[in-house]
Each structure stands twice: as C-alpha cells, then as structure tokens.
Design a protein around this motif. Structure first.
Motif: not given
Length: 402
Positions: A205-225
């Motif tokens: 809700h509070h962040n803009e989370i970009p996805l790869t072409s395969e629909g997966v979160m980038y490593r940076r977002s995953v680590l923050q979660i």
C-alpha cells in the motif's frame, strides 16, 4: 456405518470368506453365526494388531490414505489409483493391473450342516491393485455399498477407522523417544504469520513496487519486505529446484511465497505488467490493520500443498498425535518418512522437514527446541492442537495459475 451394520448387509458368501480369513470356527450355513464369530474375533485387540503388524508397507500406506479422506465411499477406480500410489518405486509393469479386471473373491466356505473350521481354507497370496482390494474385502476392511447407486462404491467401517488410527498411533509411538523435561531453548512462531499478512499489505500500500517482465518483485523489494517480517528468510539460491508449492515458490522464500500466494488467492493483490498493487478488496483488508487468522492460513496451506503431498492431512494427524510431548525430531522423521512419496526432486526427508515440519512451525502449529539429551525436539503448540483438531477442510487442492 460400523462393521456390525456392514456385516448384516453382506451376503453369506462374503461372510464366509471373511470368516475363512480370520480362521473362525462357525456354522457356514448360519449368517448370524458367521457375523457373531467374525465380530468376536475382529474385536480382539491381539488379533487386530497382529493383522496390522503383518501388513506390508504398501498396504499400510493404502489404508492410511483412506482413513483421513473426507469422503466415506470410493469407486473401484479410485481405490485402484490409491493402491498404485502406495507402491513407491515399484516398476510400472508390477503396479499396473489388467485393463478391465474385476476384484476376484475367494472361494467361499462350503455350506454344511456341520460346524466347519474356516482355518482349513487359507487365502492364496495375491498381488496387484485389484487383488489388494479383494484381500481387504476378505479382512472385512472394505465393503461394497448395499443399495442403489452405492452398490459399486466401497466403504471402510467407521469403527474400524478409529481402531486403525489407534493401532497405527501405538505403532508409531513405539518408534520414537520423548524428552524428559523442557528443552534448553525452543522456537515458537505462534501468530507471527498472521501479523506478517498485515505487514505485506501495508508495504504494498505504501510503496510503488516494480515487477520484472516475468511478474516478479525485484530483489530490493523482497529484502525490504523480509526486514518487516517477524521471521527472516534467505532468498532462494540461483538455479535451485523449486516448484509445485505455489505460484511464486521459485522466486520467493518458502514462508513469503505462502503469504504472497495467500493474498493473491484472496484477491487482495494484483500483478500488472509493471507494478504490484492492492486491489479494491485488498485496500479494504489493509485498512482493517488486523492480523490474519491462523486457522485460515492453515487451511490455505493444506489445500495449496495437497497437490505435491496428497496425504498431507494424514501426515499432519500423525505429527499432531506424536508431538503432544517433546519428541525427538529425528525419530519422528524416521517413523513418518516411509509414508511420504517423493515429489520429483523433493525426497521424502526434504518434504517432511522443509515442506511440513518447518512450515508448521511458521504457521504456529509446532515449537522446535534443542534438548541436551534428545537434541532437536518438536512439540505441538496449544494453538496447533486446537486448529488441527477443529478444522474441517475442503479436500480440493488449490492450483494457482501464473
């Protein structure tokens, strides 16, 4: 229906075959005499446990698969499939039956006005799925339906189901060691996963989370979660074999993968071509700011993992029963691993340790401790015991498409 009820519906030929199996000394012409003799023999604990003790591992797996099924009736085709699934590692030629074979019944006890000793006729050893089903009918453990459309369905007597469970529990319990006293330290994650559902929705809700072409979160977002979660996990290693346990099992750690798929299944998150966002219902759920209920997460987990682990309910039952006290984890695994079928490259030991025991700990069902004498030990949590005992779970597996 109980065994006595099913015997009363059986014809005298089937009763004679059951009497022969149990070496009953009875009048082969009297249905009542046959029923009473069978009941008095089968109800003896020593006889019943001797029968279970003499069963092959494949037969134990087969009956175990029936004990925890929500349904109480099975077609012949379903039973044949269960028998085949119980033969881990058996070559297809040995596991496959004849195309249109029908269960063959044993020759019945000859009718006579004299009392005959059924033990004089011993069943011929059989092999193959349909022969296994026939043998279980001769034990009185499977019966054809007695009327209407049920004539072609098979049932296990209700009271025998409970006796099977009690006997198998004693069998498993004899294979494990329990710890005296409490462990030096233990890990307990009760309620943490429900809280992390809230954390995940808040982050999206509070962040803009970009996805790869395969629909997966980038490593940076995953680590923050993962930093927000109550339980820290490592990212999957590159090239690691991971599939079958959810949509994003390949890309995300096990626990995060389950939480992500749970939110996706409930329609709270959406994957656009470029971003991960909350849906309208997801925003409503996020605004509540309440942890997710543990029993809902447990129910979802069972249905999601039921595809690669078809007998997950029975394995959880035995873990629950054997872990009411601090039990040696290695002993527990040795007892239950023979009942778990490999799933591609996932071996039974990996399935039990990582997919079941570890995930049960994450769900708050199990505590995992270290004991001075028993080394690693596990025990059901109070919440785990109540959840496992109190839930009636839909048998349909959840399949989340990409």
């Amino acid at each position: 229906m109980n065994l006595a009820d099913m015997l009363s519906y059986a014809d005298i030929g089937q009763l004679s075959r059951i009497a022969t199996t149990y070496h009953c000394d009875c009048n082969g012409n009297s249905k009542n005499d046959l029923i009473q003799s069978i009941l008095s023999t089968v109800n003896r604990r020593d006889v019943f446990e001797a029968q279970i003790g003499a069963m092959k591992l494949e037969d134990l797996r087969f009956i175990n698969s029936l004990l925890f099924d929500a349904r109480d009736a099975f077609s012949l085709e379903e039973l044949v499939a269960r028998v085949q699934q119980s033969k881990f590692g058996v070559p297809p030629a040995e596991a496959e039956p004849a195309a249109n074979a029908v269960p063959a019944d044993k020759p019945s006890v000859k009718k006579s006005t004299k009392r005959n000793k059924a033990s004089k006729e011993k069943p011929v050893p059989e092999s193959g799925p349909r022969e296994t089903i026939s043998r279980f009918k001769q034990y009185g453990w499977l019966f054809n339906g007695y009327s209407g459309s049920n004539r072609y369905l098979f049932q296990v007597p209700s009271d025998l189901k409970e006796r099977f469970k009690a006997t198998m529990e004693r069998r498993f319990a004899s294979q494990v060691n329990y710890a005296d006293g409490e462990p030096d330290a233990y890990r307990d994650e009760q309620l943490l996963m429900g809280e992390d559902v809230r954390q995940l929705l808040n982050y999206i809700h509070h962040n803009e989370i970009p996805l790869t072409s395969e629909g997966v979160m980038y490593r940076r977002s995953v680590l923050q979660i993962l930093e927000l979660f109550g339980v820290k996990e490592q990212l999957p290693a590159r090239g690691e074999w991971r599939f079958g346990y959810g949509r994003r099992m390949k890309e995300y750690p096990n626990r995060l993968s389950l939480l992500y798929d749970y939110c996706y299944y409930n329609g709270w998150i959406a994957e656009t071509s470029t971003l991960l966002t909350l849906t309208a219902s997801g925003k409503e759920r996020q605004a509540l700011q309440s942890p997710e209920q543990s029993d809902k997460l447990y129910q979802f987990w069972i249905r999601l993992y039921r595809g690669p682990i078809p007998n997950i309910r029975s394995i959880i039952h035995w873990i629950d029963k054997l872990s009411r006290r601090w039990v040696n984890a290695e002993d527990l695994m040795k007892a239950l691993v023979p009942f778990i079928k490999p799933y591609y490259y996932d071996q039974p030991e990996t399935i039990l340790e990582q997919r079941l025991l570890t995930m049960m700990m994450h769900l708050g069902l199990l505590r995992v401790g270290e004991h001075a004498e028993q080394r690693q030990v596990i025990r059901m949590t109070p919440m785990g015991k109540s959840i496992v005992a109190g839930l009636s779970i839909d048998d349909d597996a959840i399949i989340l498409n990409g």
